[in-house]
Design a protein around this motif. Sequence first.
Motif, PDB file in Angstrom:
ATOM      1  N   TYR A 185      17.098  22.582  22.051  1.00  0.00           N
ATOM      2  CA  TYR A 185      17.519  22.318  23.432  1.00  0.00           C
ATOM      3  C   TYR A 185      17.813  23.611  24.188  1.00  0.00           C
ATOM      4  O   TYR A 185      17.511  23.737  25.376  1.00  0.00           O
ATOM      5  CB  TYR A 185      18.748  21.401  23.422  1.00  0.00           C
ATOM      6  N   LEU A 186      18.382  24.597  23.506  1.00  0.00           N
ATOM      7  CA  LEU A 186      18.788  25.845  24.158  1.00  0.00           C
ATOM      8  C   LEU A 186      17.718  26.942  24.139  1.00  0.00           C
ATOM      9  O   LEU A 186      17.949  28.020  24.693  1.00  0.00           O
ATOM     10  CB  LEU A 186      20.066  26.380  23.502  1.00  0.00           C
ATOM     11  N   LEU A 187      16.573  26.694  23.499  1.00  0.00           N
ATOM     12  CA  LEU A 187      15.529  27.722  23.441  1.00  0.00           C
ATOM     13  C   LEU A 187      15.132  28.144  24.865  1.00  0.00           C
ATOM     14  O   LEU A 187      14.604  27.331  25.625  1.00  0.00           O
ATOM     15  CB  LEU A 187      14.293  27.210  22.698  1.00  0.00           C
ATOM     16  N   PRO A 188      15.352  29.392  25.212  1.00  0.00           N
ATOM     17  CA  PRO A 188      15.061  29.808  26.586  1.00  0.00           C
ATOM     18  C   PRO A 188      13.566  29.966  26.880  1.00  0.00           C
ATOM     19  O   PRO A 188      13.149  29.894  28.032  1.00  0.00           O
ATOM     20  CB  PRO A 188      15.775  31.160  26.703  1.00  0.00           C
ATOM     21  N   SER A 189      12.778  30.152  25.846  1.00  0.00           N
ATOM     22  CA  SER A 189      11.357  30.445  26.046  1.00  0.00           C
ATOM     23  C   SER A 189      10.484  29.192  26.147  1.00  0.00           C
ATOM     24  O   SER A 189       9.280  29.299  26.301  1.00  0.00           O
ATOM     25  CB  SER A 189      10.845  31.323  24.900  1.00  0.00           C
ATOM     26  N   GLN A 190      11.098  28.011  26.036  1.00  0.00           N
ATOM     27  CA  GLN A 190      10.330  26.766  26.012  1.00  0.00           C
ATOM     28  C   GLN A 190      10.676  25.891  27.217  1.00  0.00           C
ATOM     29  O   GLN A 190      11.821  25.868  27.666  1.00  0.00           O
ATOM     30  CB  GLN A 190      10.623  25.984  24.725  1.00  0.00           C
ATOM     31  N   THR A 191       9.680  25.138  27.675  1.00  0.00           N
ATOM     32  CA  THR A 191       9.923  24.155  28.738  1.00  0.00           C
ATOM     33  C   THR A 191      10.498  22.899  28.097  1.00  0.00           C
ATOM     34  O   THR A 191      10.457  22.736  26.865  1.00  0.00           O
ATOM     35  CB  THR A 191       8.613  23.796  29.457  1.00  0.00           C
ATOM     36  N   ALA A 192      10.994  21.990  28.912  1.00  0.00           N
ATOM     37  CA  ALA A 192      11.537  20.737  28.389  1.00  0.00           C
ATOM     38  C   ALA A 192      10.470  19.965  27.611  1.00  0.00           C
ATOM     39  O   ALA A 192      10.752  19.398  26.551  1.00  0.00           O
ATOM     40  CB  ALA A 192      12.104  19.883  29.519  1.00  0.00           C
ATOM     41  N   GLU A 193       9.234  19.943  28.134  1.00  0.00           N
ATOM     42  CA  GLU A 193       8.144  19.254  27.430  1.00  0.00           C
ATOM     43  C   GLU A 193       7.889  19.882  26.064  1.00  0.00           C
ATOM     44  O   GLU A 193       7.704  19.170  25.070  1.00  0.00           O
ATOM     45  CB  GLU A 193       6.841  19.298  28.262  1.00  0.00           C
ATOM     46  N   GLN A 194       7.887  21.214  26.012  1.00  0.00           N
ATOM     47  CA  GLN A 194       7.661  21.908  24.748  1.00  0.00           C
ATOM     48  C   GLN A 194       8.809  21.643  23.763  1.00  0.00           C
ATOM     49  O   GLN A 194       8.581  21.469  22.562  1.00  0.00           O
ATOM     50  CB  GLN A 194       7.507  23.405  24.987  1.00  0.00           C
ATOM     51  N   LYS A 195      10.006  21.601  24.274  1.00  0.00           N
ATOM     52  CA  LYS A 195      11.164  21.329  23.418  1.00  0.00           C
ATOM     53  C   LYS A 195      11.078  19.931  22.820  1.00  0.00           C
ATOM     54  O   LYS A 195      11.374  19.720  21.633  1.00  0.00           O
ATOM     55  CB  LYS A 195      12.465  21.495  24.213  1.00  0.00           C
ATOM     56  N   ILE A 196      10.656  18.965  23.626  1.00  0.00           N
ATOM     57  CA  ILE A 196      10.494  17.599  23.115  1.00  0.00           C
ATOM     58  C   ILE A 196       9.432  17.580  22.028  1.00  0.00           C
ATOM     59  O   ILE A 196       9.604  16.923  20.986  1.00  0.00           O
ATOM     60  CB  ILE A 196      10.160  16.619  24.263  1.00  0.00           C
ATOM     61  N   GLN A 197       8.346  18.305  22.220  1.00  0.00           N
ATOM     62  CA  GLN A 197       7.293  18.365  21.205  1.00  0.00           C
ATOM     63  C   GLN A 197       7.823  18.980  19.905  1.00  0.00           C
ATOM     64  O   GLN A 197       7.482  18.531  18.813  1.00  0.00           O
ATOM     65  CB  GLN A 197       6.080  19.146  21.720  1.00  0.00           C
ATOM     66  N   ILE A 198       8.649  19.995  20.022  1.00  0.00           N
ATOM     67  CA  ILE A 198       9.245  20.603  18.831  1.00  0.00           C
ATOM     68  C   ILE A 198      10.131  19.586  18.121  1.00  0.00           C
ATOM     69  O   ILE A 198      10.064  19.437  16.894  1.00  0.00           O
ATOM     70  CB  ILE A 198      10.040  21.876  19.192  1.00  0.00           C
ATOM     71  N   LEU A 199      10.965  18.873  18.878  1.00  0.00           N
ATOM     72  CA  LEU A 199      11.827  17.860  18.261  1.00  0.00           C
ATOM     73  C   LEU A 199      10.995  16.778  17.578  1.00  0.00           C
ATOM     74  O   LEU A 199      11.356  16.303  16.492  1.00  0.00           O
ATOM     75  CB  LEU A 199      12.756  17.231  19.304  1.00  0.00           C
ATOM     76  N   LEU A 200       9.881  16.398  18.184  1.00  0.00           N
ATOM     77  CA  LEU A 200       9.023  15.378  17.574  1.00  0.00           C
ATOM     78  C   LEU A 200       8.344  15.889  16.303  1.00  0.00           C
ATOM     79  O   LEU A 200       8.008  15.100  15.419  1.00  0.00           O
ATOM     80  CB  LEU A 200       7.966  14.894  18.583  1.00  0.00           C
ATOM     81  N   GLN A 201       8.186  17.200  16.206  1.00  0.00           N
ATOM     82  CA  GLN A 201       7.632  17.806  14.988  1.00  0.00           C
ATOM     83  C   GLN A 201       8.610  17.704  13.820  1.00  0.00           C
ATOM     84  O   GLN A 201       8.197  17.663  12.664  1.00  0.00           O
ATOM     85  CB  GLN A 201       7.364  19.295  15.223  1.00  0.00           C
ATOM     86  N   TYR A 202       9.892  17.737  14.125  1.00  0.00           N
ATOM     87  CA  TYR A 202      10.936  17.752  13.098  1.00  0.00           C
ATOM     88  C   TYR A 202      11.922  16.609  13.336  1.00  0.00           C
ATOM     89  O   TYR A 202      13.115  16.842  13.539  1.00  0.00           O
ATOM     90  CB  TYR A 202      11.699  19.088  13.138  1.00  0.00           C
ATOM     91  N   PRO A 203      11.456  15.372  13.284  1.00  0.00           N
ATOM     92  CA  PRO A 203      12.355  14.256  13.608  1.00  0.00           C
ATOM     93  C   PRO A 203      13.489  14.110  12.591  1.00  0.00           C
ATOM     94  O   PRO A 203      13.316  14.362  11.403  1.00  0.00           O
ATOM     95  CB  PRO A 203      11.423  13.040  13.572  1.00  0.00           C
TER      96      PRO A 203
END
Length: 186
Positions: A116-134
């Motif tokens: 959530y706090l990653l500054p280099s990622q957009t909200a869409e990218q952050k959601i994709q990361i979370l979906l990678q590691y559910p």
Amino acid sequence: YVLNSIFGATVACGIALERLVRERDSRGGILIQALLGLTVLAFFARSSVAANAWRSDFDVWKTGYELEPTPSTATRFGLQLLAAGETEKAFEIALRVREWNPNQTHLPLLLARSVYLLPSQTAEQKIQILLQYPMKSPWFSYFHAVLLASLGDFARADTMLRAELSNASLAVREFKMELENVLADG
């Protein structure tokens, strides 16, 4: 605590040895006294290093992670990194802990919050990361829902949080336990 008892035993043995040697040879007594002095200095230096680790929570968990890297110390250190604004490092530690022990108690909070706090990622990218590691956790769902809401997808965010809280007794109990730990960690 161990250093104190070892130090005390070493000094006691040194004093006893010094008295035995002094009875036979005066030069030996001086040598033993010099060795005891060096031992005292060594223990003082070692205890000063150990004492520095206790100056802040960050230093405690950093030292713990460096000296004995376990999933628990790694997760606690990761949470301290987040508090210090070192999000990228915290995310890296979260991924290591996930490989190491995916059932680590504080891992969902560390992983979801660091994403959530990653500054280099957009909200869409952050959601994709979370979906990678559910992960199944109130905190994981919370941060996922906040990201969905930030994109204007309030319906999915609401559905996600309601589903998480549908098993109210377990979810609320877990959430309260985690909340207490988060507040305690600063």
